[in-house]
Write a protein that holds these residues in place. Structure first.
Motif, PDB file in Angstrom:
ATOM      1  N   LEU A 180       0.810  -1.210   0.000  1.00  0.00           N
ATOM      2  CA  LEU A 180       0.000   0.000   0.000  1.00  0.00           C
ATOM      3  C   LEU A 180       0.847   1.265   0.000  1.00  0.00           C
ATOM      4  CD1 LEU A 180      -2.682  -0.961   2.661  1.00  0.00           C
ATOM      5  CD2 LEU A 180      -2.947  -0.907   0.182  1.00  0.00           C
ATOM      6  N   LEU A 181       1.969   1.235   0.733  1.00  0.00           N
ATOM      7  CA  LEU A 181       2.720   2.462   0.961  1.00  0.00           C
ATOM      8  C   LEU A 181       4.190   2.164   1.195  1.00  0.00           C
ATOM      9  CD1 LEU A 181       2.139   5.539   1.434  1.00  0.00           C
ATOM     10  CD2 LEU A 181       1.887   5.000   3.848  1.00  0.00           C
ATOM     11  N   ASP A 182       5.063   2.909   0.520  1.00  0.00           N
ATOM     12  CA  ASP A 182       6.493   2.892   0.822  1.00  0.00           C
ATOM     13  C   ASP A 182       6.738   3.918   1.910  1.00  0.00           C
ATOM     14  OD1 ASP A 182       7.559   0.997  -0.976  1.00  0.00           O
ATOM     15  OD2 ASP A 182       7.418   2.441  -2.606  1.00  0.00           O
ATOM     16  N   ARG A 183       7.494   3.539   2.930  1.00  0.00           N
ATOM     17  CA  ARG A 183       7.750   4.460   4.030  1.00  0.00           C
ATOM     18  C   ARG A 183       9.060   4.114   4.704  1.00  0.00           C
ATOM     19  NH1 ARG A 183       3.464   2.126   8.436  1.00  0.00           N
ATOM     20  NH2 ARG A 183       4.337   0.049   8.488  1.00  0.00           N
ATOM     21  N   ARG A 184       9.583   5.036   5.466  1.00  0.00           N
ATOM     22  CA  ARG A 184      10.827   4.836   6.197  1.00  0.00           C
ATOM     23  C   ARG A 184      10.717   5.582   7.526  1.00  0.00           C
ATOM     24  NH1 ARG A 184      15.162   2.398   4.567  1.00  0.00           N
ATOM     25  NH2 ARG A 184      17.166   2.863   5.470  1.00  0.00           N
ATOM     26  N   PRO A 185      10.783   4.870   8.658  1.00  0.00           N
ATOM     27  CA  PRO A 185      10.621   5.527   9.950  1.00  0.00           C
ATOM     28  C   PRO A 185      11.811   6.424  10.305  1.00  0.00           C
ATOM     29  CG  PRO A 185      11.158   3.221  10.264  1.00  0.00           C
ATOM     30  CD  PRO A 185      10.981   3.430   8.793  1.00  0.00           C
ATOM     31  N   ALA A 186      11.603   7.282  11.277  1.00  0.00           N
ATOM     32  CA  ALA A 186      12.626   8.245  11.685  1.00  0.00           C
ATOM     33  C   ALA A 186      13.836   7.575  12.315  1.00  0.00           C
ATOM     34  CB  ALA A 186      12.023   9.253  12.657  1.00  0.00           C
ATOM     35  N   ASN A 187      13.665   6.404  12.915  1.00  0.00           N
ATOM     36  CA  ASN A 187      14.787   5.735  13.574  1.00  0.00           C
ATOM     37  C   ASN A 187      15.442   4.665  12.698  1.00  0.00           C
ATOM     38  OD1 ASN A 187      12.721   3.864  13.664  1.00  0.00           O
ATOM     39  ND2 ASN A 187      13.181   3.200  15.752  1.00  0.00           N
ATOM     40  N   ALA A 188      15.170   4.648  11.410  1.00  0.00           N
ATOM     41  CA  ALA A 188      15.742   3.645  10.501  1.00  0.00           C
ATOM     42  C   ALA A 188      17.221   3.941  10.260  1.00  0.00           C
ATOM     43  CB  ALA A 188      14.998   3.642   9.179  1.00  0.00           C
ATOM     44  N   ARG A 189      18.007   2.874  10.175  1.00  0.00           N
ATOM     45  CA  ARG A 189      19.418   3.024   9.853  1.00  0.00           C
ATOM     46  C   ARG A 189      19.590   3.159   8.349  1.00  0.00           C
ATOM     47  NH1 ARG A 189      20.678  -1.861  13.681  1.00  0.00           N
ATOM     48  NH2 ARG A 189      19.512  -2.744  11.977  1.00  0.00           N
ATOM     49  N   VAL A 190      20.711   3.693   7.944  1.00  0.00           N
ATOM     50  CA  VAL A 190      20.971   3.939   6.531  1.00  0.00           C
ATOM     51  C   VAL A 190      21.009   2.634   5.743  1.00  0.00           C
ATOM     52  CG1 VAL A 190      22.655   4.882   4.895  1.00  0.00           C
ATOM     53  CG2 VAL A 190      22.224   6.049   7.055  1.00  0.00           C
ATOM     54  N   ASP A 191      21.555   1.582   6.322  1.00  0.00           N
ATOM     55  CA  ASP A 191      21.717   0.323   5.591  1.00  0.00           C
ATOM     56  C   ASP A 191      20.508  -0.614   5.702  1.00  0.00           C
ATOM     57  OD1 ASP A 191      22.190  -0.123   8.270  1.00  0.00           O
ATOM     58  OD2 ASP A 191      23.818  -1.558   7.948  1.00  0.00           O
ATOM     59  N   ASP A 247      -2.117  12.117   6.521  1.00  0.00           N
ATOM     60  CA  ASP A 247      -2.800  12.476   5.273  1.00  0.00           C
ATOM     61  C   ASP A 247      -2.525  11.456   4.176  1.00  0.00           C
ATOM     62  OD1 ASP A 247      -3.901  14.731   6.428  1.00  0.00           O
ATOM     63  OD2 ASP A 247      -2.336  16.078   5.657  1.00  0.00           O
ATOM     64  N   ASN A 248      -1.269  10.995   4.076  1.00  0.00           N
ATOM     65  CA  ASN A 248      -0.915   9.974   3.084  1.00  0.00           C
ATOM     66  C   ASN A 248      -1.661   8.670   3.353  1.00  0.00           C
ATOM     67  OD1 ASN A 248       0.830  11.713   1.804  1.00  0.00           O
ATOM     68  ND2 ASN A 248       2.650  10.936   2.835  1.00  0.00           N
ATOM     69  N   LEU A 249      -1.759   8.300   4.633  1.00  0.00           N
ATOM     70  CA  LEU A 249      -2.494   7.082   4.993  1.00  0.00           C
ATOM     71  C   LEU A 249      -3.959   7.171   4.580  1.00  0.00           C
ATOM     72  CD1 LEU A 249      -1.276   6.117   8.578  1.00  0.00           C
ATOM     73  CD2 LEU A 249      -0.993   4.803   6.483  1.00  0.00           C
TER      74      LEU A 249
END
Length: 119
Positions: free
Chosen positions: A47-58, A92-94
Motif C-alpha cells: 500500500l505504501l512505501d515508508r521509512r521511519p525516523a529511527n531507521a538506519r541507513v543500511d 494524510d498519506n495514509l
C-alpha cells in the motif's frame, strides 16, 4: 472499513533519549472485505512505501513497506516520525491510500461483465 488513527509522543534510547511522534493505525475490515482479500490473495499487496525516523541507513526499504496483510485482524500498525508535522503528513498519506484501497476492494468484489462497444 473503519479506520482509526492516533498520535503519540514517545521517548526512545538508552543513553541518548530521542523524542519521536508515533502514528498508530488500526483498520477494522468488514466480513465481506476480509473475504475479498482472502479470495483474491490481496494480503501481500503493498500500500505504501515508508521509512521511519529511527531507521538506519543500511536498512532495506522492503522492511518498512505497509501491506494489506499488516492491517488484517485488527492489528495496530505503529510508525515513527521525527516531528509532529511529519506525523500529520503521514496521516494524510495514509488516509489517501486507504480511500484508494476501499475503492480497489469494491472493484475486486466481482469479476467484470461482457462489454460490447461499436465505433
Amino acid at each position: 472499513m473503519r479506520v482509526s488513527i492516533s498520535h503519540h509522543t514517545i521517548r526512545k534510547g538508552l543513553l541518548l533519549k530521542s523524542t519521536y511522534h508515533e502514528v498508530h493505525l488500526s483498520v477494522a475490515f468488514t466480513h465481506e472485505e476480509k473475504q475479498i482479500i482472502r479470495q483474491r490473495n490481496l494480503s501481500k499487496i503493498k500500500l505504501l512505501d515508508r521509512r521511519p525516523a529511527n531507521a538506519r541507513v543500511d536498512d532495506r526499504d522492503e522492511k518498512f513497506e505497509l501491506k494489506v496483510g499488516d492491517l488484517m485482524n485488527g492489528r495496530i500498525d505503529r510508525f515513527l516520525c521525527a516531528n509532529p508535522s511529519q506525523a500529520k503528513i503521514y496521516e494524510d498519506n495514509l488516509l489517501d491510500v486507504l480511500a484508494q484501497m476501499k475503492l480497489w476492494l469494491d472493484d475486486n468484489a466481482e469479476t467484470g461483465t461482457r462489454t460490447v462497444v461499436e465505433f
